[in-house]
Scaffold this motif. Structure first.
Motif, PDB file in Angstrom:
ATOM      1  N   TYR A 506       0.841  -1.200   0.000  1.00  0.00           N
ATOM      2  CA  TYR A 506       0.000   0.000   0.000  1.00  0.00           C
ATOM      3  C   TYR A 506       0.875   1.250   0.000  1.00  0.00           C
ATOM      4  N   ALA A 507       0.275   2.359  -0.432  1.00  0.00           N
ATOM      5  CA  ALA A 507       0.959   3.654  -0.453  1.00  0.00           C
ATOM      6  C   ALA A 507       0.110   4.662   0.306  1.00  0.00           C
ATOM      7  N   ALA A 508       0.776   5.629   0.953  1.00  0.00           N
ATOM      8  CA  ALA A 508       0.070   6.653   1.724  1.00  0.00           C
ATOM      9  C   ALA A 508       0.839   7.970   1.651  1.00  0.00           C
ATOM     10  N   ARG A 509       0.159   9.057   2.023  1.00  0.00           N
ATOM     11  CA  ARG A 509       0.809  10.374   2.081  1.00  0.00           C
ATOM     12  C   ARG A 509       1.626  10.474   3.365  1.00  0.00           C
ATOM     13  N   PRO A 510       2.622  11.343   3.402  1.00  0.00           N
ATOM     14  CA  PRO A 510       3.425  11.499   4.622  1.00  0.00           C
ATOM     15  C   PRO A 510       2.595  11.901   5.848  1.00  0.00           C
ATOM     16  N   ASP A 511       1.546  12.724   5.637  1.00  0.00           N
ATOM     17  CA  ASP A 511       0.758  13.176   6.798  1.00  0.00           C
ATOM     18  C   ASP A 511      -0.125  12.070   7.375  1.00  0.00           C
ATOM     19  N   GLN A 512      -0.226  10.929   6.694  1.00  0.00           N
ATOM     20  CA  GLN A 512      -0.972   9.791   7.216  1.00  0.00           C
ATOM     21  C   GLN A 512      -0.105   8.903   8.112  1.00  0.00           C
ATOM     22  N   VAL A 513       1.206   9.089   8.066  1.00  0.00           N
ATOM     23  CA  VAL A 513       2.143   8.236   8.799  1.00  0.00           C
ATOM     24  C   VAL A 513       2.542   8.918  10.093  1.00  0.00           C
ATOM     25  N   SER A 514       2.389   8.208  11.212  1.00  0.00           N
ATOM     26  CA  SER A 514       2.662   8.806  12.519  1.00  0.00           C
ATOM     27  C   SER A 514       3.468   7.851  13.381  1.00  0.00           C
ATOM     28  N   LYS A 515       4.310   8.457  14.238  1.00  0.00           N
ATOM     29  CA  LYS A 515       5.052   7.699  15.239  1.00  0.00           C
ATOM     30  C   LYS A 515       4.359   7.752  16.602  1.00  0.00           C
ATOM     31  N   THR A 516       3.157   8.312  16.624  1.00  0.00           N
ATOM     32  CA  THR A 516       2.401   8.424  17.875  1.00  0.00           C
ATOM     33  C   THR A 516       1.376   7.303  17.944  1.00  0.00           C
ATOM     34  N   ALA A 517       1.465   6.467  18.964  1.00  0.00           N
ATOM     35  CA  ALA A 517       0.555   5.336  19.097  1.00  0.00           C
ATOM     36  C   ALA A 517      -0.785   5.786  19.642  1.00  0.00           C
ATOM     37  N   GLU A 518      -1.781   4.927  19.486  1.00  0.00           N
ATOM     38  CA  GLU A 518      -3.081   5.188  20.090  1.00  0.00           C
ATOM     39  C   GLU A 518      -2.942   5.139  21.607  1.00  0.00           C
ATOM     40  N   SER A 519      -3.891   5.756  22.299  1.00  0.00           N
ATOM     41  CA  SER A 519      -3.850   5.813  23.751  1.00  0.00           C
ATOM     42  C   SER A 519      -3.788   4.404  24.332  1.00  0.00           C
ATOM     43  N   GLY A 520      -2.834   4.180  25.221  1.00  0.00           N
ATOM     44  CA  GLY A 520      -2.685   2.880  25.869  1.00  0.00           C
ATOM     45  C   GLY A 520      -1.858   1.888  25.083  1.00  0.00           C
ATOM     46  N   GLU A 521      -1.377   2.268  23.902  1.00  0.00           N
ATOM     47  CA  GLU A 521      -0.565   1.366  23.073  1.00  0.00           C
ATOM     48  C   GLU A 521       0.867   1.872  22.985  1.00  0.00           C
ATOM     49  N   TYR A 522       1.743   1.007  22.499  1.00  0.00           N
ATOM     50  CA  TYR A 522       3.162   1.343  22.421  1.00  0.00           C
ATOM     51  C   TYR A 522       3.690   0.942  21.051  1.00  0.00           C
ATOM     52  N   LEU A 523       4.521   1.812  20.455  1.00  0.00           N
ATOM     53  CA  LEU A 523       5.142   1.522  19.168  1.00  0.00           C
ATOM     54  C   LEU A 523       6.621   1.203  19.371  1.00  0.00           C
ATOM     55  N   SER A 524       7.043   0.038  18.904  1.00  0.00           N
ATOM     56  CA  SER A 524       8.454  -0.328  19.007  1.00  0.00           C
ATOM     57  C   SER A 524       9.269   0.419  17.955  1.00  0.00           C
ATOM     58  N   ARG A 525      10.597   0.311  18.083  1.00  0.00           N
ATOM     59  CA  ARG A 525      11.487   1.001  17.155  1.00  0.00           C
ATOM     60  C   ARG A 525      11.236   0.521  15.727  1.00  0.00           C
ATOM     61  N   GLY A 526      11.107   1.464  14.806  1.00  0.00           N
ATOM     62  CA  GLY A 526      10.859   1.127  13.420  1.00  0.00           C
ATOM     63  C   GLY A 526       9.392   0.961  13.077  1.00  0.00           C
ATOM     64  N   SER A 527       8.514   0.959  14.105  1.00  0.00           N
ATOM     65  CA  SER A 527       7.081   0.805  13.866  1.00  0.00           C
ATOM     66  C   SER A 527       6.428   2.159  13.649  1.00  0.00           C
ATOM     67  N   PHE A 528       5.183   2.144  13.177  1.00  0.00           N
ATOM     68  CA  PHE A 528       4.487   3.374  12.833  1.00  0.00           C
ATOM     69  C   PHE A 528       2.995   3.074  12.736  1.00  0.00           C
ATOM     70  N   VAL A 529       2.218   4.128  12.632  1.00  0.00           N
ATOM     71  CA  VAL A 529       0.771   4.002  12.448  1.00  0.00           C
ATOM     72  C   VAL A 529       0.399   4.745  11.174  1.00  0.00           C
ATOM     73  N   VAL A 530      -0.418   4.117  10.322  1.00  0.00           N
ATOM     74  CA  VAL A 530      -0.920   4.776   9.123  1.00  0.00           C
ATOM     75  C   VAL A 530      -2.421   4.970   9.283  1.00  0.00           C
ATOM     76  N   ARG A 531      -2.869   6.207   9.211  1.00  0.00           N
ATOM     77  CA  ARG A 531      -4.282   6.508   9.405  1.00  0.00           C
ATOM     78  C   ARG A 531      -4.882   7.021   8.094  1.00  0.00           C
ATOM     79  N   GLY A 532      -6.132   6.673   7.858  1.00  0.00           N
ATOM     80  CA  GLY A 532      -6.798   7.155   6.659  1.00  0.00           C
ATOM     81  C   GLY A 532      -6.738   6.152   5.522  1.00  0.00           C
ATOM     82  N   GLU A 533      -7.300   6.518   4.400  1.00  0.00           N
ATOM     83  CA  GLU A 533      -7.402   5.633   3.247  1.00  0.00           C
ATOM     84  C   GLU A 533      -6.056   5.497   2.535  1.00  0.00           C
ATOM     85  N   ARG A 534      -5.752   4.291   2.117  1.00  0.00           N
ATOM     86  CA  ARG A 534      -4.488   4.018   1.442  1.00  0.00           C
ATOM     87  C   ARG A 534      -4.753   3.567   0.004  1.00  0.00           C
ATOM     88  N   GLN A 535      -3.729   3.660  -0.818  1.00  0.00           N
ATOM     89  CA  GLN A 535      -3.811   3.122  -2.177  1.00  0.00           C
ATOM     90  C   GLN A 535      -3.189   1.735  -2.172  1.00  0.00           C
TER      91      GLN A 535
END
Length: 627
Positions: A506-535
């Motif tokens: 899948y592909a996404a815009r830079p503003d869809q990619v975040s290093k901030t996890a959802e409340s109560g969750e944790y992101l390990s090194r190299g991990s990320f969250v993609v929000r919104g619709e993807r191609q």
């Protein structure tokens, strides 16, 4: 009957029975060459050395001498030596009448099962005591089973050799073929012994299978198997080599069926001592390569003509498959279709061996595997094979013409190659698309983290394979060749390590990619969250092309085929397979060097080395399929 195309199930009954009489045997060495010819050097207290030759998909028998093998053993040979060296062979047996042989080897307190497949393309598979696959020679995926590390090895159902007369009669009553085909194919007897059994039973070979005397046939089959086990009389003629005479043939005069097979199959030159080897001239080497090419082209012509012919021989069945799957793919995904076919154990689906979603094609069992594209007519499918016939006939003509010309010593012109300047992105994986847009990929979790935090900017595109453990890919600008980008992302992902043939990306815009996890969750090194619709890009095939670019600057390049082929003078193609990254990097270097002159090999040493190639080898096992 053993032919040049391979051995039958009945042949293997006699071979395994004869080897069983030599037990116990101990594994001394394992050899393997580039053509998958494998030899186990075994020790016996009474027989001295025993050489067991295995050619997957074709034959298994003992030989008096070991064929010439590489001085440096391939990775799989070393792997088997590590696990089985010094181990004691407790048993060797066949799975019913099928072309599957199991060798039980005890080492220390462990028991390993070595499975040899003598059907289709064949395989050599090492399993643990519980039949979990440790490592196969070739990783494979089929409709009803996977031959991959960690998977459970799946055997075919019992056949006529191990079922009673009542169950045999039930199977014949459900078989729509004539009796000779039901025995030859369904009961693994082959044409020769199917007719032999029917002659003994006094049954017309053209009679419908459901109408014959099943008890008489079952009894005749069991008598034939008993002869193959206890009193074989090897027969050796121009058509083949078989353990039980079926029509008054004269005995071949060999002490064992293994000895008859060793004489029947062309013998390879034995292992030579180092002092016996001599250097050959460049002219002789070129002549030898030309002769080998002529043989290879001839085999490819014969194979493709046979595959095209098989399509027309089963015209009705193939046409039905094409129409059914083409219609189904219009409303269902290939994953759904594959699931439906796996559950179809009685209809035409059982003859579909594998599915290739990315190509909208399937591999059918037409006596041998034949690939068919479901959105093309049977004539168009046959046309693919005839195109290959034309291609190899042209190559064959060129090779023959070259053979007629005198081999001249080429004039060596010294070329100055330019070392590339260091750039900031050289420490990542990278390539330029066909429209000259830079694409960067992380090699590990640390580089993935760095790409997201430091180099992902507005106007870029974020690309990632939809599997755990994939390279973060950043496209530095807009490109019209996203197909190249997604192939790059799919290849450098966990899908390759898992041995898959394709992956979703899948592909996404830079503003869809975040290093901030959802409340109560944790992101390990190299991990990320993609929000919104993807191609999404589905079923992207896994393949990497690695090549040597000579000018204007000299370097190793890796990435999609469409890019590397245009820039590089020499290249090879990798797909998921057996060899570990460091081993495949060495094979790539060797394959590329072999196409260079002696002067170029020396001049390009700074660029063509294992470290430079390893930078573009995907994680996990790989096979060199072209180059």
């Amino acid at each position: 009957m053993a032919t040049m195309q391979g051995m039958s199930g009945l042949d293997l009954i006699t071979v395994t029975e004869e080897i069983s009489r030599l037990l116990p045997l101990w594994v001394h060495k394992v050899y393997l060459d580039e053509n998958r010819l494998c030899v186990f050097r075994l020790n016996s207290k009474t027989q001295g050395k025993v050489n067991l030759l295995i050619e997957p998909g074709k034959r298994l028998h003992t030989v008096p001498v070991i064929p010439e093998m590489p001085q440096i053993p391939p990775a799989f040979a070393m792997f088997l030596r590590k696990y089985l060296g010094g181990g004691r062979i407790d048993s060797i047996r066949q799975h019913g009448l099928q072309r599957t042989v199991i060798i039980d080897i005890r080492k220390s307190e462990q028991v390993f099962h070595l499975i040899i497949e003598i059907f289709d393309d064949g395989n050599i598979i090492l399993c643990g005591e519980d039949m979990t696959i440790i490592q196969p020679l070739t990783r494979q995926r089929f409709k009803d089973r996977d031959v991959l590390p960690g998977a459970l090895y799946v055997f075919n159902p019992p056949d006529v050799s191990s079922i009673g007369p009542d169950e045999f009669a039930l199977r014949l009553s459900e078989d729509d073929r004539d009796i000779v085909r039901a025995l030859a194919v369904g009961s693994f007897l082959g044409g020769r012994y199917a007719e032999y059994v029917l002659n003994i039973s006094g049954i017309d070979k053209n009679a419908p299978a459901k109408d014959v005397d099943a008890l008489a046939i079952h009894t005749a089959v069991q008598d034939l198997l008993e002869k193959a086990r206890t009193s074989p009389v090897p027969v050796h003629d121009k058509n083949g080599c078989h353990p039980v005479p079926s029509g008054g043939e004269k005995p071949a005069g060999y002490d064992s069926f293994n000895a008859a097979l060793a004489a029947f199959y062309p013998s390879a030159p034995p292992v030579k001592k180092q002092e016996e080897k001599r250097r050959i001239s460049r002219e002789d080497r070129i002549r030898l390569q030309q002769e080998e090419a002529i043989v290879k082209f001839g085999k490819n012509i014969e194979r493709n003509e046979e595959l095209a012919s098989l399509l027309y021989e089963e015209y009705g069945f193939v046409t039905e498959i094409i129409a059914t799957l083409s219609k189904a793919s219009a409303t269902r995904s290939w994953q759904e279709i594959e699931k439906i076919l796996k559950n179809d154990t009685s209809g035409a689906g059982k003859r579909i061996i594998r599915i290739f979603p990315a190509e909208a094609s399937v591999e059918l069992d037409l006596g041998r595997p034949v690939k068919v594209y479901v959105h093309e007519s049977i004539d168009q499918n046959a046309g693919h094979y005839y195109d290959q016939v034309k291609k190899f006939k042209k190559k064959l003509a060129g090779a023959k013409a070259a053979m007629e010309r005198e081999v001249h010593q080429a004039k060596v012109r010294k070329v100055q190659y330019q070392r590339p300047k260091k750039r900031w992105f050289d420490r990542f994986r990278w390539f330029y698309t066909s429209d000259q847009v830079l694409v960067i990929g992380g090699r590990d979790a640390g580089q993935n983290e760095e790409l997201i935090r430091k180099y992902l900017e507005g106007g870029d595109t974020f690309v990632h394979a939809d599997v755990h453990g994939a390279s973060v890919v950043v496209v530095k600008g807009k490109t019209m060749h996203m197909d190249e980008v997604v192939r790059f992302a799919a290849a450098y992902s966990g899908a390759w390590k898992a041995g898959f043939a394709s992956a979703d990306v899948y592909a996404a815009r830079p503003d869809q990619v975040s290093k901030t996890a959802e409340s109560g969750e944790y992101l390990s090194r190299g991990s990320f969250v993609v929000r919104g619709e993807r191609q999404w890009f589905n079923n992207v095939p896994l393949e990497v092309v690695i090549g040597l670019q000579k000018t204007p600057q000299t370097r190793i390049l890796g990435g999609p085929e469409s890019v590397v082929r245009k820039l590089c003078d020499l290249f090879v193609v990798l797909r998921p397979g057996t060899f570990e990254p460091n081993d495949i990097a060495k094979k790539v270097v060797r394959a590329l060097r072999e196409r260079l002159s002696a002067a170029d090999q020396k001049a390009l040493k700074f660029a063509l080395n294992t470290e430079a190639v390893a930078a573009f080898v995907p994680p996990g096992g790989s096979d060199l399929v072209e180059g």
